[in-house]
Design a protein around this motif. Sequence first.
Motif, PDB file in Angstrom:
ATOM      1  N   VAL A  95       0.897  13.063 -14.526  1.00 52.56           N
ATOM      2  CA  VAL A  95       2.254  12.806 -14.022  1.00 52.56           C
ATOM      3  C   VAL A  95       2.302  13.011 -12.506  1.00 52.56           C
ATOM      4  O   VAL A  95       1.891  14.060 -11.999  1.00 52.56           O
ATOM      5  CB  VAL A  95       3.265  13.739 -14.718  1.00 52.56           C
ATOM      6  N   HIS A  96       2.811  12.020 -11.811  1.00 52.10           N
ATOM      7  CA  HIS A  96       2.825  12.020 -10.340  1.00 52.10           C
ATOM      8  C   HIS A  96       4.237  11.790  -9.808  1.00 52.10           C
ATOM      9  O   HIS A  96       4.996  11.010 -10.366  1.00 52.10           O
ATOM     10  CB  HIS A  96       1.883  10.931  -9.824  1.00 52.10           C
ATOM     11  N   VAL A  97       4.564  12.492  -8.723  1.00 53.45           N
ATOM     12  CA  VAL A  97       5.865  12.346  -8.071  1.00 53.45           C
ATOM     13  C   VAL A  97       5.644  11.938  -6.618  1.00 53.45           C
ATOM     14  O   VAL A  97       4.779  12.482  -5.934  1.00 53.45           O
ATOM     15  CB  VAL A  97       6.649  13.677  -8.111  1.00 53.45           C
ATOM     16  N   HIS A  98       6.436  11.005  -6.145  1.00 52.32           N
ATOM     17  CA  HIS A  98       6.466  10.648  -4.722  1.00 52.32           C
ATOM     18  C   HIS A  98       7.537  11.493  -4.024  1.00 52.32           C
ATOM     19  O   HIS A  98       8.548  11.837  -4.614  1.00 52.32           O
ATOM     20  CB  HIS A  98       6.873   9.180  -4.529  1.00 52.32           C
ATOM     21  N   GLY A  99       7.333  11.774  -2.753  1.00 48.49           N
ATOM     22  CA  GLY A  99       8.395  12.359  -1.932  1.00 48.49           C
ATOM     23  C   GLY A  99       8.425  13.868  -1.858  1.00 48.49           C
ATOM     24  O   GLY A  99       9.157  14.425  -1.040  1.00 48.49           O
ATOM     25  N   THR A 113       0.836  -1.200   0.000  1.00 51.87           N
ATOM     26  CA  THR A 113       0.000   0.000   0.000  1.00 51.87           C
ATOM     27  C   THR A 113       0.872   1.251   0.000  1.00 51.87           C
ATOM     28  O   THR A 113       1.806   1.366   0.796  1.00 51.87           O
ATOM     29  CB  THR A 113      -0.941   0.001   1.217  1.00 51.87           C
ATOM     30  N   HIS A 114       0.548   2.160  -0.916  1.00 57.50           N
ATOM     31  CA  HIS A 114       1.228   3.453  -1.018  1.00 57.50           C
ATOM     32  C   HIS A 114       0.313   4.536  -0.478  1.00 57.50           C
ATOM     33  O   HIS A 114      -0.900   4.496  -0.674  1.00 57.50           O
ATOM     34  CB  HIS A 114       1.571   3.728  -2.492  1.00 57.50           C
ATOM     35  N   TRP A 115       0.913   5.508   0.208  1.00 62.48           N
ATOM     36  CA  TRP A 115       0.160   6.611   0.818  1.00 62.48           C
ATOM     37  C   TRP A 115       0.352   7.814  -0.085  1.00 62.48           C
ATOM     38  O   TRP A 115       1.272   8.612   0.098  1.00 62.48           O
ATOM     39  CB  TRP A 115       0.682   6.857   2.239  1.00 62.48           C
ATOM     40  N   HIS A 116      -0.537   7.915  -1.082  1.00 63.48           N
ATOM     41  CA  HIS A 116      -0.368   8.924  -2.122  1.00 63.48           C
ATOM     42  C   HIS A 116      -0.470  10.334  -1.526  1.00 63.48           C
ATOM     43  O   HIS A 116      -1.499  10.712  -0.978  1.00 63.48           O
ATOM     44  CB  HIS A 116      -1.437   8.712  -3.201  1.00 63.48           C
ATOM     45  N   GLY A 117       0.628  11.092  -1.686  1.00 59.44           N
ATOM     46  CA  GLY A 117       0.676  12.455  -1.155  1.00 59.44           C
ATOM     47  C   GLY A 117       1.372  12.572   0.188  1.00 59.44           C
ATOM     48  O   GLY A 117       1.633  13.686   0.652  1.00 59.44           O
ATOM     49  N   ASN A 146      -5.222  13.206   1.231  1.00 57.91           N
ATOM     50  CA  ASN A 146      -4.463  12.272   0.424  1.00 57.91           C
ATOM     51  C   ASN A 146      -5.278  11.006   0.228  1.00 57.91           C
ATOM     52  O   ASN A 146      -6.451  10.950   0.599  1.00 57.91           O
ATOM     53  CB  ASN A 146      -3.119  11.975   1.099  1.00 57.91           C
ATOM     54  N   TRP A 147      -4.637   9.974  -0.279  1.00 52.70           N
ATOM     55  CA  TRP A 147      -5.353   8.702  -0.407  1.00 52.70           C
ATOM     56  C   TRP A 147      -4.379   7.549  -0.377  1.00 52.70           C
ATOM     57  O   TRP A 147      -3.166   7.770  -0.415  1.00 52.70           O
ATOM     58  CB  TRP A 147      -6.254   8.683  -1.627  1.00 52.70           C
ATOM     59  N   TYR A 148      -4.911   6.363  -0.233  1.00 57.48           N
ATOM     60  CA  TYR A 148      -4.052   5.176  -0.199  1.00 57.48           C
ATOM     61  C   TYR A 148      -4.566   4.155  -1.200  1.00 57.48           C
ATOM     62  O   TYR A 148      -5.763   4.036  -1.444  1.00 57.48           O
ATOM     63  CB  TYR A 148      -3.961   4.591   1.209  1.00 57.48           C
ATOM     64  N   HIS A 149      -3.602   3.464  -1.806  1.00 53.70           N
ATOM     65  CA  HIS A 149      -3.950   2.472  -2.829  1.00 53.70           C
ATOM     66  C   HIS A 149      -2.759   1.542  -3.017  1.00 53.70           C
ATOM     67  O   HIS A 149      -1.646   1.873  -2.628  1.00 53.70           O
ATOM     68  CB  HIS A 149      -4.339   3.166  -4.140  1.00 53.70           C
ATOM     69  N   PRO A 150      -2.962   0.375  -3.637  1.00 54.01           N
ATOM     70  CA  PRO A 150      -1.854  -0.550  -3.864  1.00 54.01           C
ATOM     71  C   PRO A 150      -0.859  -0.007  -4.892  1.00 54.01           C
ATOM     72  O   PRO A 150      -1.199   0.843  -5.709  1.00 54.01           O
ATOM     73  CB  PRO A 150      -2.540  -1.812  -4.419  1.00 54.01           C
ATOM     74  N   HIS A 151       0.367  -0.528  -4.818  1.00 50.66           N
ATOM     75  CA  HIS A 151       1.418  -0.077  -5.746  1.00 50.66           C
ATOM     76  C   HIS A 151       2.373  -1.211  -6.132  1.00 50.66           C
ATOM     77  O   HIS A 151       3.556  -0.978  -6.349  1.00 50.66           O
ATOM     78  CB  HIS A 151       2.218   1.061  -5.085  1.00 50.66           C
ATOM     79  N   PRO A 152       1.882  -2.470  -6.273  1.00 49.45           N
ATOM     80  CA  PRO A 152       2.796  -3.557  -6.662  1.00 49.45           C
ATOM     81  C   PRO A 152       3.146  -3.456  -8.146  1.00 49.45           C
ATOM     82  O   PRO A 152       2.343  -2.963  -8.943  1.00 49.45           O
ATOM     83  CB  PRO A 152       1.980  -4.817  -6.375  1.00 49.45           C
ATOM     84  N   LEU A 197       8.701   8.521  -9.908  1.00 51.53           N
ATOM     85  CA  LEU A 197       8.054   9.456 -10.831  1.00 51.53           C
ATOM     86  C   LEU A 197       7.306   8.571 -11.813  1.00 51.53           C
ATOM     87  O   LEU A 197       7.898   7.637 -12.359  1.00 51.53           O
ATOM     88  CB  LEU A 197       9.140  10.265 -11.556  1.00 51.53           C
ATOM     89  N   HIS A 198       5.989   8.808 -12.007  1.00 58.02           N
ATOM     90  CA  HIS A 198       5.289   7.942 -12.959  1.00 58.02           C
ATOM     91  C   HIS A 198       4.018   8.562 -13.492  1.00 58.02           C
ATOM     92  O   HIS A 198       3.514   9.549 -12.963  1.00 58.02           O
ATOM     93  CB  HIS A 198       4.992   6.580 -12.325  1.00 58.02           C
ATOM     94  N   CYS A 199       3.541   7.936 -14.566  1.00 56.74           N
ATOM     95  CA  CYS A 199       2.227   8.279 -15.094  1.00 56.74           C
ATOM     96  C   CYS A 199       1.191   7.606 -14.213  1.00 56.74           C
ATOM     97  O   CYS A 199       1.288   6.421 -13.926  1.00 56.74           O
ATOM     98  CB  CYS A 199       2.100   7.795 -16.529  1.00 56.74           C
ATOM     99  N   HIS A 200       0.179   8.352 -13.775  1.00 56.05           N
ATOM    100  CA  HIS A 200      -0.857   7.788 -12.907  1.00 56.05           C
ATOM    101  C   HIS A 200      -2.049   7.248 -13.694  1.00 56.05           C
ATOM    102  O   HIS A 200      -3.068   6.888 -13.114  1.00 56.05           O
ATOM    103  CB  HIS A 200      -1.309   8.792 -11.850  1.00 56.05           C
ATOM    104  N   LYS A 201      -1.930   7.212 -15.030  1.00 58.66           N
ATOM    105  CA  LYS A 201      -2.849   6.335 -15.760  1.00 58.66           C
ATOM    106  C   LYS A 201      -2.322   4.939 -15.456  1.00 58.66           C
ATOM    107  O   LYS A 201      -1.212   4.576 -15.844  1.00 58.66           O
ATOM    108  CB  LYS A 201      -2.823   6.639 -17.245  1.00 58.66           C
TER     109      LYS A 201
HETATM  110 CU1  C2O Z   1      -0.981   7.244  -6.362  1.00 60.52          CU
HETATM  111 CU2  C2O Z   1       2.846   6.149  -7.158  1.00 60.52          CU
HETATM  112  O1  C2O Z   1       0.907   6.628  -6.770  1.00 60.52           O
END
Ligand code: C2O
Length: 477
Positions: A403-407, A125-129, A163-169, A458-462
């Motif tokens: 486009v989404h960035v973590h961190g 599980t990733h904690w988006h944001g 924020n939100w949480y969702h899987p990220h495998p 760094l990734h596309c969130h599609k």
């Molecule tokens: Cu909402 Cu890397 O994700």
Amino acid sequence: MDDRPQLSRRRFVRTAGVLGAGLLVACTDDPLAVPAPPDAAKGGKPGPPGGGGDGGGTRNPLRIPATQAPTGPLTVAPASVDLGGGQQSRVWAYNGQFPGPTLQVQRGGTNTLQLQNGLSQETITHWHGMLVDDVNDGHPRHAVQPGQSFAYDYTVDQRATMNWYHPHPHELTGEQVAMGLAGAFIIRDQVEQGLGLPAGLPYEVPLIVRDASFDKNGDMQYKPRSGGFEGNTPLVNGTLDAGLDVDAAVYRFRILNGSNARIYRLAWSNGAPFILIGNDGGLLPAADPDVTEITLSPAERVDVLVDLRGRAGSKVMLQDLNAGWDLLELNVGTTVVDNLTIPGALDTIQPLVQDGETREFSFDGMSKINGKVYDMAASEFTVQKGVTERWRLTTKGNAPHPVHVHGAYFQVVSRTGGRDRLFPWEGGWKDTVLLEDGETVEVLIRFDHSAVSGLYLLHCHKLEHEDMGMMANFTVE
Ligand code: C2O
Ligand code: CU
Ligand code: CU
């Protein structure tokens, strides 16, 4: 029950890898060809969901997920849920709930949830944001196998926001999110509390908007397409044909686009404006009282007020102008509640000033960033902490790419080509920005949170692009 979708998912990703992204442009798996949603398929009620809006008060009550602190078990497993109207649908759920429980924490609190994997495939599980250390970020390299668990432990120390949480495998995020795994995660702080905004029920309501498709039994179905999964039915908080009885008062809606790929153009049926007060990273500097349409791509959030005080006895529909969908009907009662002086100034945000390098990121085909498919073991570049960089995001086609960035959060400074402008919901702090074909979007970004260090994404969130490899690791040090 989760074996079949897993097989088709793996086959999809493998096919994408063999054929290459270019050939998949021609993929014609028609999203409209999927079987009817549960209520239509089982005769639960007449008419296609989402196409209603008859004003007859027949809509299903909006589900509002229970709010809880981020502590205790967080179990991921198949579950049967009622999407409205009594029909049970099989989904994958966090703690048996779809969407998952709304997590809520005061700034300075901790997340000590214990993820338990009850699926027949790996998950994490990733904690988006959330700005957290890289062990707690939910990176795909930390995925846990069926039957195993992952103990999170971090302090939430950042601005109030949703924020939100969702899987990220790796290669399985699209399937797991589409099957139902997502929830909201609200952070509160004193700045926000000082403004007297609605907080909690009844006048603050999180809305997770997504699309879905169902098989002939009415169970959630994931049919990936390389161009992105689009379901044929809207769900708001997991509710078909959602409606909400409200007072003639000011409401605060925290809206998340929780779809894999679909982009919404949100508007009220009566043309009333949204009073836009926040987005991904929290409050904007000032309320914008005059936003009649909001384009929301996957993972983006907006925080809006709607003033229903003059509308006792009426009905107002939240609509998606892109698909022509009715999303949520507000059924305004006769009780008038004067609950708010709508604030103008909200919070101070210092504009970032570049003092580091400019990097270019090209989102190409459906599976590459700067010509490279995701390599989970590699770090593609290193960012110095505390330095403000300019990231220039471009595409050679196959957009939209959210486009989404973590961190770190970033500030969007320009969009040239394509829509050629910035929008009110792109002010303040963002973690996801929409890149359409022909567009170059520049953002300023500084990784300066004390907990952030190590490997981020760094990734596309599609999510189908993400699963095919439109993702890159980088290092913060
Ligand atoms: Cu909402 Cu890397 O994700
Ligand atoms: Cu994220
Ligand atoms: Cu993309």
